[in-house]
Design an enzyme around this catalytic site. Structure first.
Site, PDB file in Angstrom:
ATOM      1  N   PHE A 243       4.279   4.031  -9.994  1.00  0.00           N
ATOM      2  CA  PHE A 243       3.967   3.946  -8.089  1.00  0.00           C
ATOM      3  C   PHE A 243       3.613   2.873  -8.103  1.00  0.00           C
ATOM      4  O   PHE A 243       2.058   2.443  -8.608  1.00  0.00           O
ATOM      5  CB  PHE A 243       3.184   5.348  -7.955  1.00  0.00           C
ATOM      6  CG  PHE A 243       3.153   5.703  -6.085  1.00  0.00           C
ATOM      7  CD1 PHE A 243       4.266   5.004  -5.387  1.00  0.00           C
ATOM      8  CD2 PHE A 243       2.264   5.042  -5.351  1.00  0.00           C
ATOM      9  CE1 PHE A 243       4.478   5.676  -4.389  1.00  0.00           C
ATOM     10  CE2 PHE A 243       1.295   4.996  -3.892  1.00  0.00           C
ATOM     11  CZ  PHE A 243       2.911   5.395  -3.542  1.00  0.00           C
ATOM     12  N   GLN A 244       4.695   2.312  -6.901  1.00  0.00           N
ATOM     13  CA  GLN A 244       4.021   1.300  -6.250  1.00  0.00           C
ATOM     14  C   GLN A 244       3.534  -0.808  -7.253  1.00  0.00           C
ATOM     15  O   GLN A 244       3.292  -1.060  -7.361  1.00  0.00           O
ATOM     16  CB  GLN A 244       2.318   0.701  -5.889  1.00  0.00           C
ATOM     17  CG  GLN A 244       2.986   2.069  -3.901  1.00  0.00           C
ATOM     18  CD  GLN A 244       1.707   1.734  -3.090  1.00  0.00           C
ATOM     19  OE1 GLN A 244       0.623   1.670  -3.456  1.00  0.00           O
ATOM     20  NE2 GLN A 244       2.113   1.569  -1.668  1.00  0.00           N
TER      21      GLN A 244
ATOM     22  N   MET B 250      18.443 -22.306  18.399  1.00  0.00           N
ATOM     23  CA  MET B 250      19.269 -23.596  17.660  1.00  0.00           C
ATOM     24  C   MET B 250      20.248 -23.294  16.308  1.00  0.00           C
ATOM     25  O   MET B 250      21.318 -24.563  16.797  1.00  0.00           O
ATOM     26  CB  MET B 250      17.666 -23.718  16.382  1.00  0.00           C
ATOM     27  CG  MET B 250      18.031 -24.974  15.367  1.00  0.00           C
ATOM     28  SD  MET B 250      18.152 -26.224  16.259  1.00  0.00           S
ATOM     29  CE  MET B 250      16.706 -27.145  16.652  1.00  0.00           C
TER      30      MET B 250
ATOM     31  N   GLU C 157       1.692  -8.314   5.393  1.00  0.00           N
ATOM     32  CA  GLU C 157       1.053  -8.412   3.836  1.00  0.00           C
ATOM     33  C   GLU C 157       1.784  -9.772   4.844  1.00  0.00           C
ATOM     34  O   GLU C 157       0.835 -10.996   4.354  1.00  0.00           O
ATOM     35  CB  GLU C 157       1.062  -8.190   2.974  1.00  0.00           C
ATOM     36  CG  GLU C 157       0.481  -7.276   2.069  1.00  0.00           C
ATOM     37  CD  GLU C 157       1.262  -5.326   3.088  1.00  0.00           C
ATOM     38  OE1 GLU C 157       2.541  -5.200   3.701  1.00  0.00           O
ATOM     39  OE2 GLU C 157       0.329  -4.632   2.465  1.00  0.00           O
TER      40      GLU C 157
ATOM     41  N   LYS D  99      -5.986  -2.573 -12.191  1.00  0.00           N
ATOM     42  CA  LYS D  99      -6.585  -1.892 -11.338  1.00  0.00           C
ATOM     43  C   LYS D  99      -8.175  -1.339 -12.136  1.00  0.00           C
ATOM     44  O   LYS D  99      -9.361  -1.285 -11.941  1.00  0.00           O
ATOM     45  CB  LYS D  99      -6.746  -0.330 -10.469  1.00  0.00           C
ATOM     46  CG  LYS D  99      -7.415   0.295  -9.652  1.00  0.00           C
ATOM     47  CD  LYS D  99      -6.074   1.433  -9.084  1.00  0.00           C
ATOM     48  CE  LYS D  99      -6.739   2.471  -7.810  1.00  0.00           C
ATOM     49  NZ  LYS D  99      -5.707   3.619  -7.200  1.00  0.00           N
TER      50      LYS D  99
END
Lengths: 216, 578
Positions: free
Chosen positions: B129-130, B493, B67, B179
């Site tokens: 969940f999630q 760097m 993602e 959902k």
């Protein structure tokens, strides 16, 4: 990638040079939409800069559907000015103002729970009420709850008085404040609802200072 | 489904269509002009993906590999196209993986609309969940966010999301949709775009009196100096800006995100500002008498030590975001407003001038910088190659017409310093947040946002390894991006700082890499690795001439430093050439 470079001069958490300034109490008034999550969006503007909120109150405003926050912090004016701009930038904030204590009329409410026996035995309840502008909200056999409204010193004062008599519980509300020279938000709201609002919606503090701004 | 879609695209004024929240979302995206979505499916966003199955012909969904890659691709797309980038992710880890990209887009003012799935509304707060509290996690890094729990909210919320993301100072918006709302059927009345929110003022009103005051300052200035940032590009004000620069005759220097707003070889373009910017613009900031800042925010990497920054100058600050005025540098004249509107007003009010002597001073400093730094960087006497000479050869081949996407670190500073930009929206980099791993996915998005342009990603060996999984996206989407890895076998760097400020105590900057060419080949991407100067021009040509993506690894000097440099905590005029 930050170096530990030390600078000696005083720098505010929100940036900027604060030489010679001092912190004081500011009242921030915010008109907002009534939106879930906005409280947190506003609160993090302070916490991100590690600034403590001394008092926070949300309530309805003079206009149906528009909410009003009263926030009190102890900070430099320069910092407060930047914070107010950041608050006003939030999508659901209509307007944010800041004022010193002298510019507002403000009140806080406090409740004190004390044992009724002690009060009855050791102090004259009547004198206590009269001298401190307090009133008894509840009187039960086991305890009495007093209420007082006023400035911080006044509500603090009653704590000191009641402490020797076994103050059981104390709570003080957030501050509510009315801006002395505000004309309210009713007419402003009509401007906000217009697609092309007039200048007063986005006030420019420089405008009020006129020529002071521009010197060369 | 097909019939429902046809009806939806041209809804009669009074008719409503019974659709799911998911279909309403996709219709809203199409109505807002979305053509490409970068995303990754998962449990809580499945109903949206199910609806997407029927929209293949209208919405091009690019399956990313992570993602974070999805959101950086969305950023790249927005930066080259000027449109709003759209990103899909599922709940929980899908949504939390967006956070870095949101923070990047927020600080670099990139317009995005991110859609995250969320658990059913009745499960909110149950540690389902999630489930994560996406709204609270993303509040500090979004311009606006909102949780939808009822499908009927979708059309209005998406309209607001696009309006907020693209208007005023742009930024990322996240919409979290439970959902049940994705599944729920409702009467869709047709899509109404949003053009007003009463509590939101995208542009402050322009005050003519400040234009006048600014013009007076500019007209009487002896050594005026323009600093420009991404605001010029975001406001599509490149033409207006060029007209202002040319009429005023004032030297102009850019912030890293402002690069390309006027062409690199414009005679009044005096170079880059900031920590690794050019010598003249930094030193002369503390010598100018009027500083005209346009669409830039005085980042600390630009200003160096603030209490020694341009104290002698009157400051005119043009910005669309009132919170930026006086945030870091006090302005003498604040010109609030969209520079697309304010610049033409200012141009009309100023006198046509030339500042030949003053401009010559910048050129003097350029000569010193060329002598001390640039010449050796671009034409090194060493056997090993430098990053700068790779950019120099690339310029010759692309002629400055390519989109250059960079990651973060030494290669980024070198690329921004030396790359030639003829066109606007050509420099895609992570400026404010400094997100390593940005370049590869951003390059994918940049190409989708500007399909007719050459897109070259220049990435360090460290940053490439942060998001190299997106090679899979390159493979599957068949996109044509050229990838140059400038490999110095160090996190360069940080190593440079350790060398300069930590007595060469090289703490965990020695980084090993896989065989990048073999890696690319595993994804079906041709490539080559070179370590000899003789091979550089032909390898770059081969890369650019290849139809489709290509990975070129260039082994460069291990311990080269980027100069000039304004050490942290120093004033811009204390810039070091070595």
């Amino acid at each position: 990638m930050e170096n530990n470079h030390k600078t000696n001069h005083k720098v505010s958490p929100a940036g900027g040079d604060l030489e010679g300034a001092s912190k004081k109490e500011f009242n921030i008034t915010i008109y907002t939409e009534n939106q879930i999550g906005l409280l947190s969006r506003i609160a993090i503007i302070f916490t991100r800069r590690k600034i403590n909120i001394d008092s926070l109150n949300t309530s309805p405003s003079e206009i149906d559907s528009i909410h009003r926050f009263n926030i009190v912090i102890n900070e430099y004016e320069e910092v407060v000015r930047k914070l107010t701009r950041q608050i006003e930038k939030q999508v659901e904030v209509l307007k944010a103002y800041y004022h010193t204590n002298e510019d507002v009329i403000w009140q806080e409410l406090a409740l004190y729970k004390v044992s009724t026996d002690v009060i009855a035995e050791k102090v004259s309840v009547e004198r206590l009420l009269r001298e401190n502008g307090a009133r008894a909200v509840v009187i039960r056999k086991d305890y009495t709850v007093f209420e007082t409204t006023g400035h911080r010193e006044e509500t603090d004062n009653l704590i000191n008085i009641l402490q020797p008599y076994g103050l059981i519980e104390f709570v003080r509300s957030a501050r509510v404040a009315i801006i002395k020279d505000s004309e309210g938000f009713n007419s402003k709201l009509r401007e906000f609802e217009r697609l092309e609002p007039g200048e007063e919606v986005i006030e420019n503090e420089y405008l009020n200072q006129g020529q002071k701004v521009f010197t060369m | 489904m097909e019939t429902a879609q046809e009806t939806l695209t041209a809804p009669a004024a009074t008719e409503t269509v019974n659709v799911s929240g998911s279909v309403a979302l996709l219709e809203a995206l199409i109505a807002e002009g979305t053509d490409t979505i970068f995303g990754y499916p998962g449990g809580a966003i499945m109903p949206i993906y199910d609806a997407l199955y029927d929209y293949n012909d209208k919405l091009n969904h690019i399956l990313v590999r992570h993602e974070q890659g999805g959101i950086h691709a969305g950023q790249g797309y927005a930066r080259t196209s000027g449109k709003v980038g759209v990103v899909f992710a599922t709940s929980g880890p899908g949504a939390t993986n967006l956070v870095t990209g949101l923070a990047d887009a927020q600080i670099d003012s990139t317009p995005l609309v991110c859609i995250t799935g969320q658990v059913f509304a009745h499960l909110l707060g149950t540690d389902a969940f999630q489930e994560t509290d996406v709204i609270n996690i993303t509040t500090p890094v979004t311009k606006w966010n909102y949780q939808v729990t009822d499908a009927t909210e979708i059309p209005e919320v998406i309209a607001k999301a696009f309006y907020i993301a693209r208007s005023g100072r742009p930024g990322p918006v996240l919409i979290d949709i439970t959902k049940n709302a994705q599944i729920q059927l409702f009467d869709f009345p047709g899509y109404q775009p949003c053009n007003h929110i009463r509590s939101y003022r995208p542009k402050p009103i322009v005050r003519p009196q400040y234009i006048q005051q600014a013009a007076e300052l500019i007209n009487s200035a002896q050594k005026p100096f323009i600093l420009f940032g991404q605001g010029v590009i975001l406001g599509s004000a490149e033409q207006e800006f060029k007209a202002f620069v040319e009429k005023s005759g004032i030297p102009a220097a850019w912030t890293i995100l402002g690069a390309g707003a006027i062409p690199s070889d414009h005679p009044q373009n005096v170079g880059m500002l900031g920590m690794h910017g050019n010598y003249g613009p930094n030193v002369l900031t503390n010598e100018c008498d009027v500083l005209i800042a346009i669409g830039m925010r005085f980042d600390d990497r630009v200003t160096g030590r603030l209490d020694k920054y341009a104290k002698q100058a009157k400051v005119i600050h043009l910005d669309i975001d009132p919170a930026e005025i006086d945030k870091n540098v006090k302005s003498t004249v604040p010109v609030w407003g969209d520079c697309k509107e304010t610049l033409p007003m200012l141009t009309a009010a100023i006198e046509q001038k030339q500042h030949t002597e003053w401009l010559a001073k910048f050129n003097d400093y350029t000569r010193q910088e060329v002598e001390a730094v640039i010449h050796n960087e671009l034409n090194p006497a060493t056997e090993e190659m430098t990053m700068g000479e790779v950019i120099k050869h690339l310029n010759e081949l692309t002629n400055g017409d390519a989109v250059i996407v960079t990651d973060v670190g030494q290669h980024q500073m070198v690329a921004c310093r030396y790359a030639k930009f003829n066109k606007t929206r050509s420099n895609v980099t992570s400026g404010g947040l400094g997100t390593m791993g940005f370049a590869l996915p951003a390059a994918i998005g940049a190409k989708f946002g500007a399909q007719d342009r050459e897109v070259v990603a220049i990435i360090g060996d460290g940053g490439f390894q942060m998001t190299l999984q997106e090679l899979g996206t390159v493979m599957q989407s068949g996109i044509d991006v050229k990838i140059i890895i400038l490999n110095n076998r160090f996190l360069g760097m940080v190593r440079q700082w350790q060398e300069l400020f930590n007595q060469r105590r090289y703490s965990f900057v020695d980084i090993q890499s896989p065989d990048f060419v073999t890696l690319a080949s595993a994804y079906g991407i041709p490539g080559k690795s070179i370590d000899s100067r003789d091979d550089l021009p032909s390898a770059l040509s081969e890369m650019l001439n290849n139809k489709g993506s290509y990975l070129l690894e260039v082994i460069v000097t291990k311990e080269n430093n980027v100069f000039p440099m304004v050490p942290q905590g120093c004033s811009v005029s204390e810039i070091r050439l070595k």
